[in-house]
Design a protein around this motif. Structure first.
Motif, PDB file in Angstrom:
ATOM      1  N   ARG A 195     -73.374 -40.635 -74.997  1.00  0.00           N
ATOM      2  CA  ARG A 195     -73.571 -39.210 -74.795  1.00  0.00           C
ATOM      3  C   ARG A 195     -72.219 -38.514 -74.791  1.00  0.00           C
ATOM      4  O   ARG A 195     -71.230 -39.071 -74.355  1.00  0.00           O
ATOM      5  N   THR A 196     -72.219 -37.298 -75.268  1.00  0.00           N
ATOM      6  CA  THR A 196     -70.991 -36.503 -75.246  1.00  0.00           C
ATOM      7  C   THR A 196     -71.308 -35.143 -74.634  1.00  0.00           C
ATOM      8  O   THR A 196     -72.418 -34.629 -74.790  1.00  0.00           O
ATOM      9  N   LYS A 197     -70.363 -34.626 -73.928  1.00  0.00           N
ATOM     10  CA  LYS A 197     -70.531 -33.308 -73.310  1.00  0.00           C
ATOM     11  C   LYS A 197     -69.586 -32.337 -73.979  1.00  0.00           C
ATOM     12  O   LYS A 197     -68.436 -32.658 -74.252  1.00  0.00           O
ATOM     13  N   THR A 198     -70.083 -31.155 -74.227  1.00  0.00           N
ATOM     14  CA  THR A 198     -69.257 -30.115 -74.832  1.00  0.00           C
ATOM     15  C   THR A 198     -68.647 -29.241 -73.736  1.00  0.00           C
ATOM     16  O   THR A 198     -69.066 -29.282 -72.580  1.00  0.00           O
ATOM     17  N   SER A 199     -67.696 -28.446 -74.143  1.00  0.00           N
ATOM     18  CA  SER A 199     -67.125 -27.472 -73.210  1.00  0.00           C
ATOM     19  C   SER A 199     -68.099 -26.298 -73.069  1.00  0.00           C
ATOM     20  O   SER A 199     -69.030 -26.131 -73.869  1.00  0.00           O
ATOM     21  N   LYS A 200     -67.862 -25.492 -72.074  1.00  0.00           N
ATOM     22  CA  LYS A 200     -68.700 -24.308 -71.874  1.00  0.00           C
ATOM     23  C   LYS A 200     -68.575 -23.358 -73.067  1.00  0.00           C
ATOM     24  O   LYS A 200     -69.559 -22.794 -73.520  1.00  0.00           O
ATOM     25  N   GLN A 201     -67.349 -23.212 -73.588  1.00  0.00           N
ATOM     26  CA  GLN A 201     -67.124 -22.334 -74.741  1.00  0.00           C
ATOM     27  C   GLN A 201     -67.899 -22.834 -75.965  1.00  0.00           C
ATOM     28  O   GLN A 201     -68.512 -22.049 -76.679  1.00  0.00           O
ATOM     29  N   THR A 202     -67.872 -24.155 -76.205  1.00  0.00           N
ATOM     30  CA  THR A 202     -68.620 -24.720 -77.329  1.00  0.00           C
ATOM     31  C   THR A 202     -70.113 -24.491 -77.152  1.00  0.00           C
ATOM     32  O   THR A 202     -70.815 -24.161 -78.104  1.00  0.00           O
ATOM     33  N   MET A 203     -70.607 -24.648 -75.933  1.00  0.00           N
ATOM     34  CA  MET A 203     -72.019 -24.404 -75.657  1.00  0.00           C
ATOM     35  C   MET A 203     -72.387 -22.958 -75.993  1.00  0.00           C
ATOM     36  O   MET A 203     -73.424 -22.699 -76.615  1.00  0.00           O
ATOM     37  N   GLU A 204     -71.536 -22.023 -75.627  1.00  0.00           N
ATOM     38  CA  GLU A 204     -71.800 -20.613 -75.912  1.00  0.00           C
ATOM     39  C   GLU A 204     -71.801 -20.348 -77.419  1.00  0.00           C
ATOM     40  O   GLU A 204     -72.639 -19.593 -77.919  1.00  0.00           O
ATOM     41  N   ILE A 205     -70.880 -20.973 -78.139  1.00  0.00           N
ATOM     42  CA  ILE A 205     -70.837 -20.828 -79.602  1.00  0.00           C
ATOM     43  C   ILE A 205     -72.097 -21.410 -80.224  1.00  0.00           C
ATOM     44  O   ILE A 205     -72.721 -20.792 -81.094  1.00  0.00           O
ATOM     45  N   PHE A 206     -72.487 -22.610 -79.785  1.00  0.00           N
ATOM     46  CA  PHE A 206     -73.702 -23.246 -80.306  1.00  0.00           C
ATOM     47  C   PHE A 206     -74.930 -22.390 -80.014  1.00  0.00           C
ATOM     48  O   PHE A 206     -75.806 -22.227 -80.864  1.00  0.00           O
ATOM     49  N   ASN A 207     -75.010 -21.839 -78.813  1.00  0.00           N
ATOM     50  CA  ASN A 207     -76.155 -20.988 -78.460  1.00  0.00           C
ATOM     51  C   ASN A 207     -76.189 -19.731 -79.315  1.00  0.00           C
ATOM     52  O   ASN A 207     -77.264 -19.274 -79.720  1.00  0.00           O
ATOM     53  N   SER A 208     -75.030 -19.170 -79.604  1.00  0.00           N
ATOM     54  CA  SER A 208     -74.960 -17.991 -80.460  1.00  0.00           C
ATOM     55  C   SER A 208     -75.458 -18.310 -81.872  1.00  0.00           C
ATOM     56  O   SER A 208     -76.238 -17.553 -82.452  1.00  0.00           O
TER      57      SER A 208
END
Length: 83
Positions: free
Chosen positions: A4-17
């Motif tokens: 499993r890999t965890k993304t940063s909060k910023q990456t999560m926001e980009i992916f959600n966008s």
């Protein structure tokens, strides 16, 4: 074995966008990001590994039937960087 890999909060926001505007799921975006970083001679930096407040993604979900291909490409890239 599960990876499993965890993304940063910023990456999560980009992916959600992207998910909202382009209707692409995070695992598809992660697969594209890995492929593009391999192709572009991106050199990994571990400067921002402290932020793991983003998405939790499973390796098999990201790579699917192409797990061995991705693993091989990453190993070749690492071996060329270390030479």
């Amino acid at each position: 074995m599960t990876f499993r890999t965890k993304t940063s909060k910023q990456t999560m926001e980009i992916f959600n966008s992207f998910a909202k505007s382009e209707h692409l799921q995070p695992f598809i975006l992660a697969k594209l990001a890995i492929a593009l970083s391999i192709r572009s001679d991106f050199h990994y930096s571990d400067d921002n590994l402290q932020d793991t407040m983003g998405l939790d993604l499973n390796r098999q979900t990201i790579t699917g039937d192409y797990d061995l291909l991705f693993k091989s490409l990453i190993e070749v890239l690492i071996s060329t960087i270390l030479l």
